[in-house]
Design a protein around this motif. Structure first.
Motif, PDB file in Angstrom:
ATOM      1  N   GLY A 249      -1.512   9.568  12.035  1.00  0.00           N
ATOM      2  CA  GLY A 249       0.021   9.336  10.766  1.00  0.00           C
ATOM      3  C   GLY A 249       1.147   8.992  11.018  1.00  0.00           C
ATOM      4  O   GLY A 249       1.639   8.548  10.539  1.00  0.00           O
ATOM      5  N   PHE A 250       1.263   8.896  12.978  1.00  0.00           N
ATOM      6  CA  PHE A 250       2.385   9.561  13.323  1.00  0.00           C
ATOM      7  C   PHE A 250       3.486   7.889  13.231  1.00  0.00           C
ATOM      8  O   PHE A 250       4.182   8.942  13.371  1.00  0.00           O
ATOM      9  CB  PHE A 250       2.456   9.898  14.881  1.00  0.00           C
ATOM     10  CG  PHE A 250       3.728  10.129  15.826  1.00  0.00           C
ATOM     11  CD1 PHE A 250       4.772  10.935  15.636  1.00  0.00           C
ATOM     12  CD2 PHE A 250       4.646   9.087  16.884  1.00  0.00           C
ATOM     13  CE1 PHE A 250       5.935  11.352  16.274  1.00  0.00           C
ATOM     14  CE2 PHE A 250       4.932   8.716  17.479  1.00  0.00           C
ATOM     15  CZ  PHE A 250       6.260   9.642  16.765  1.00  0.00           C
ATOM     16  N   GLY A 251       2.520   7.035  13.924  1.00  0.00           N
ATOM     17  CA  GLY A 251       3.523   5.776  13.405  1.00  0.00           C
ATOM     18  C   GLY A 251       3.814   4.888  12.857  1.00  0.00           C
ATOM     19  O   GLY A 251       3.802   5.943  11.642  1.00  0.00           O
ATOM     20  N   ALA A 252       2.859   3.292  12.636  1.00  0.00           N
ATOM     21  CA  ALA A 252       3.784   2.851  11.462  1.00  0.00           C
ATOM     22  C   ALA A 252       3.171   3.980  10.035  1.00  0.00           C
ATOM     23  O   ALA A 252       3.055   3.604   9.045  1.00  0.00           O
ATOM     24  CB  ALA A 252       2.911   1.375  11.294  1.00  0.00           C
ATOM     25  N   SER A 253       1.660   4.268  10.175  1.00  0.00           N
ATOM     26  CA  SER A 253       0.849   4.023   8.637  1.00  0.00           C
ATOM     27  C   SER A 253       1.780   5.659   7.995  1.00  0.00           C
ATOM     28  O   SER A 253       1.587   5.591   6.865  1.00  0.00           O
ATOM     29  CB  SER A 253      -0.140   4.783   8.935  1.00  0.00           C
ATOM     30  OG  SER A 253      -0.999   3.844   9.584  1.00  0.00           O
ATOM     31  N   GLY A 254       2.335   6.192   8.937  1.00  0.00           N
ATOM     32  CA  GLY A 254       2.877   7.519   8.050  1.00  0.00           C
ATOM     33  C   GLY A 254       4.614   7.469   8.128  1.00  0.00           C
ATOM     34  O   GLY A 254       5.637   7.962   7.532  1.00  0.00           O
ATOM     35  N   ARG A 255       5.427   5.880   7.997  1.00  0.00           N
ATOM     36  CA  ARG A 255       6.548   5.372   7.720  1.00  0.00           C
ATOM     37  C   ARG A 255       6.680   4.193   7.786  1.00  0.00           C
ATOM     38  O   ARG A 255       8.296   4.001   6.819  1.00  0.00           O
ATOM     39  CB  ARG A 255       7.359   5.929   9.372  1.00  0.00           C
ATOM     40  CG  ARG A 255       6.935   6.547  10.194  1.00  0.00           C
ATOM     41  CD  ARG A 255       7.051   5.913  11.455  1.00  0.00           C
ATOM     42  NE  ARG A 255       7.130   7.165  13.458  1.00  0.00           N
ATOM     43  CZ  ARG A 255       7.222   7.175  14.334  1.00  0.00           C
ATOM     44  NH1 ARG A 255       8.208   6.622  14.127  1.00  0.00           N
ATOM     45  NH2 ARG A 255       7.279   8.352  15.132  1.00  0.00           N
ATOM     46  N   ASN A 256       5.581   3.688   6.273  1.00  0.00           N
ATOM     47  CA  ASN A 256       6.180   2.506   5.603  1.00  0.00           C
ATOM     48  C   ASN A 256       6.914   3.137   4.505  1.00  0.00           C
ATOM     49  O   ASN A 256       6.652   4.141   4.184  1.00  0.00           O
ATOM     50  CB  ASN A 256       4.877   2.316   5.527  1.00  0.00           C
ATOM     51  CG  ASN A 256       3.624   2.308   5.203  1.00  0.00           C
ATOM     52  OD1 ASN A 256       3.768   2.977   4.117  1.00  0.00           O
ATOM     53  ND2 ASN A 256       2.890   2.257   5.666  1.00  0.00           N
ATOM     54  N   ALA A 257       7.168   2.203   4.024  1.00  0.00           N
ATOM     55  CA  ALA A 257       7.118   2.354   2.103  1.00  0.00           C
ATOM     56  C   ALA A 257       6.428   2.764   0.585  1.00  0.00           C
ATOM     57  O   ALA A 257       6.215   3.530  -0.082  1.00  0.00           O
ATOM     58  CB  ALA A 257       7.671   1.287   1.374  1.00  0.00           C
ATOM     59  N   GLY A 258       4.586   2.493   1.378  1.00  0.00           N
ATOM     60  CA  GLY A 258       3.824   3.257   0.202  1.00  0.00           C
ATOM     61  C   GLY A 258       3.613   1.852  -0.717  1.00  0.00           C
ATOM     62  O   GLY A 258       2.701   2.767  -1.594  1.00  0.00           O
ATOM     63  N   TYR A 259       3.306   0.337  -0.300  1.00  0.00           N
ATOM     64  CA  TYR A 259       3.536  -0.225  -1.501  1.00  0.00           C
ATOM     65  C   TYR A 259       1.416  -0.737  -1.005  1.00  0.00           C
ATOM     66  O   TYR A 259       1.443  -0.877  -0.126  1.00  0.00           O
ATOM     67  CB  TYR A 259       4.196  -1.473  -0.826  1.00  0.00           C
ATOM     68  CG  TYR A 259       5.807  -1.695  -1.973  1.00  0.00           C
ATOM     69  CD1 TYR A 259       5.711  -1.787  -2.465  1.00  0.00           C
ATOM     70  CD2 TYR A 259       6.374  -0.437  -1.232  1.00  0.00           C
ATOM     71  CE1 TYR A 259       7.025  -1.937  -3.067  1.00  0.00           C
ATOM     72  CE2 TYR A 259       7.489  -0.180  -1.182  1.00  0.00           C
ATOM     73  CZ  TYR A 259       7.761  -1.008  -2.519  1.00  0.00           C
ATOM     74  OH  TYR A 259       9.165  -0.618  -2.941  1.00  0.00           O
TER      75      TYR A 259
ATOM     76  N   LEU B 286       1.904   4.444  -3.066  1.00  0.00           N
ATOM     77  CA  LEU B 286       1.698   5.480  -3.025  1.00  0.00           C
ATOM     78  C   LEU B 286       1.645   6.652  -1.767  1.00  0.00           C
ATOM     79  O   LEU B 286       3.458   5.855  -1.581  1.00  0.00           O
ATOM     80  CB  LEU B 286       0.039   5.185  -2.950  1.00  0.00           C
ATOM     81  CG  LEU B 286      -0.701   4.604  -1.287  1.00  0.00           C
ATOM     82  CD1 LEU B 286      -0.047   4.532   0.319  1.00  0.00           C
ATOM     83  CD2 LEU B 286      -2.001   4.193  -1.520  1.00  0.00           C
ATOM     84  N   ASP B 287       1.238   7.952  -1.568  1.00  0.00           N
ATOM     85  CA  ASP B 287       2.283   8.341  -0.979  1.00  0.00           C
ATOM     86  C   ASP B 287       1.893   8.122   0.320  1.00  0.00           C
ATOM     87  O   ASP B 287       0.449   9.154   0.573  1.00  0.00           O
ATOM     88  CB  ASP B 287       2.410   9.999  -0.913  1.00  0.00           C
ATOM     89  CG  ASP B 287       2.845  10.837  -0.185  1.00  0.00           C
ATOM     90  OD1 ASP B 287       2.412  10.683   0.998  1.00  0.00           O
ATOM     91  OD2 ASP B 287       3.587  11.739   0.128  1.00  0.00           O
ATOM     92  N   PRO B 288       1.888   7.551   1.595  1.00  0.00           N
ATOM     93  CA  PRO B 288       1.162   7.032   2.576  1.00  0.00           C
ATOM     94  C   PRO B 288       1.099   8.431   3.790  1.00  0.00           C
ATOM     95  O   PRO B 288      -0.046   8.170   3.660  1.00  0.00           O
ATOM     96  CB  PRO B 288       2.222   5.454   3.250  1.00  0.00           C
ATOM     97  CG  PRO B 288       3.378   6.138   2.909  1.00  0.00           C
ATOM     98  CD  PRO B 288       3.459   7.124   1.969  1.00  0.00           C
TER      99      PRO B 288
END
Length: 439
Positions: free
Chosen positions: A60-70, A179-181
């Motif tokens: 989750g360090f990359g984009a998966s943990g940093r997006n807006a969670g849509y 959601l909370d990514p």
């Protein structure tokens, strides 16, 4: 505001998985422990395969943990960028793929018992000035023709839903929500470990060699398997693949302090629908389960040579804070608590890039999320796993297309920076008009 190098949704695991030492072998080696990599590993493990996942930092360090969670489907997909290239029928199947990704993630949340503050509220693409209505309606009509189910909301409809008054009209889809990514990707991590997937964190891949058996070299070890999956999205070109097909773009986010009860009452927004705008470089606005506002994108950037430095983007944070003040004047004085940036990968046609490489066609990849990663990159797990076990996935033919080649440097830097600069000028013109009081 405090810069969070790991993003605002995740914390480093208290008990990280060990770094790879020596040599390991498996049926499949997956590089990247984000939405795509972990879902691929879970799909394969469910089919009896032994899987090794290599992650250079933590899951989750990359984009998966940093997006807006849509968790969004086909709403706000850039239809016009690919419709003429692939034709109407293939475009319909691509839209169906985006929408099916929402169902896929919802199914996995239930199957793995992942609690990630998911609100199936739908998503609204809302204008902030009347000049945006023509573009929004045109995009909506094209989407409807391609099977994207949505409906137009006028000002009265938005006010009836309690949407803040800065948003004047919109296009609404009931599919998906927010959601909370970070909780989602950590839930996938737990599920993968429980399924017997071997995850090695703090394990950067240095190189890989092709062959009937693919060998991956890391700093302190190696891994080999008949198949390699690169689920590294914006970082894939750094591994020597897709450098002429996708480019990494930096997107940014800010998060406010938690709203007080009085501020929440003044704001309204009881359904907490995710809101994005039809700017050329969109804004996105959402309320989180911790009663903060997260505002993302607004300005995007490209670093020369497709590099991905994990550094603050001060100009982007200032633009996002301006958007916060513009859209929510009833929250004057609300402080920004944190900010972060990360990289998405984008192809020139804004479509996903999925395929295989190598003499033995045993190196698989998925990239080009173009800002729609929660649903599409999650569903890539099923697509890639189906390819590996010989199952015919109905969406694979839809995604097979010729991705346009990127430009060589310095032409690409010049072209992308010029385009982004012009789009920012157009968007700021709209924003200035939106700030003017109505006559």
């Amino acid at each position: 505001m405090g810069f969070r190098a790991i993003g605002g949704w995740v914390e480093r695991p208290e008990h990280p998985q060990p770094a790879l030492q020596d040599h390991v072998s498996a049926d499949v080696v997956v590089v990247g422990a984000g939405f795509a990599g972990l879902n691929t590993a879970l799909e394969l493990a469910a089919r009896g395969a032994s899987v090794v996942v290599l992650e250079r930092d933590f899951a989750g360090f990359g984009a998966s943990g940093r997006n807006a969670g849509y968790l969004g489907g086909s709403l706000a997909v850039e239809y016009d960028m690919f419709l003429k290239r692939v034709g109407h029928e293939q475009a319909k199947q691509i839209v169906a793929f985006y929408d099916a990704g929402v169902d896929y993630v919802e199914g996995k949340l239930a199957a793995y018992g992942i609690a990630c503050d998911y609100i199936a509220s739908g998503i609204i693409r809302a204008g902030v000035h009347l000049s945006q209505e023509k573009k929004l309606r045109k995009d909506m009509r094209t989407g409807l023709e391609l099977g994207s189910v949505s409906r137009f909301l006028d000002s009265a409809d938005l006010r009836a839903r309690g949407i803040p008054p800065a948003f004047l009209f919109g296009c609404y889809t009931e599919r998906g929500g927010t959601l909370d990514p970070g909780k989602y990707v950590m839930g996938l991590r737990r599920a993968a470990l429980a399924a017997g997937v071997r995850i090695y964190e703090n394990t950067e891949v240095l190189s890989f060699s092709e062959g009937a058996t693919v060998r991956v070299e890391t700093a302190r070890g190696s891994a080999s398997a008949p198949f390699l999956v690169l689920a590294t999205n914006a970082y894939t070109p750094q591994l020597g693949l897709l450098g002429n097909k996708v480019m990494p773009l930096r997107v940014s986010a800010i998060e406010t302090e938690p709203l007080s009860a009085a501020q929440l009452a003044a704001l309204g927004w009881p359904g907490r629908e995710g809101i994005m705008t039809p700017h050329w470089v969109m804004e996105s606005h959402r309320l989180t389960a911790r009663n903060t506002l997260v505002i993302t994108t607004k300005q995007i950037d490209y670093v020369y040579g497709g590099r991905t430095p994990n550094v603050p983007d001060i100009d982007a944070y200032h633009a996002l804070e301006t958007a916060l003040r513009d859209r929510f004047p009833m929250l004057a004085g609300l402080r920004v608590r944190s900010c972060w940036s990360g990289y998405i990968s984008v192809a020139y046609d804004a479509l996903p890039v999925v395929g295989e490489a190598g003499e033995y066609r045993n190196i698989l990849y998925a990239a080009g999320c173009s800002g729609h990663g929660v649903a599409t990159q999650s569903m890539m797990g099923q697509l890639l796993a189906d390819r590996l076990d010989g199952t015919e996935n109905p969406f694979r033919p839809a995604l097979e297309h010729k991705t346009p080649s990127t430009l060589p440097e310095p032409l690409q830097w010049c072209a992308v920076k010029t385009t982004l600069g012009l789009l920012n000028v157009v968007d700021e013109y709209v924003n200035r008009k939106a700030r003017r009081p109505a006559p």
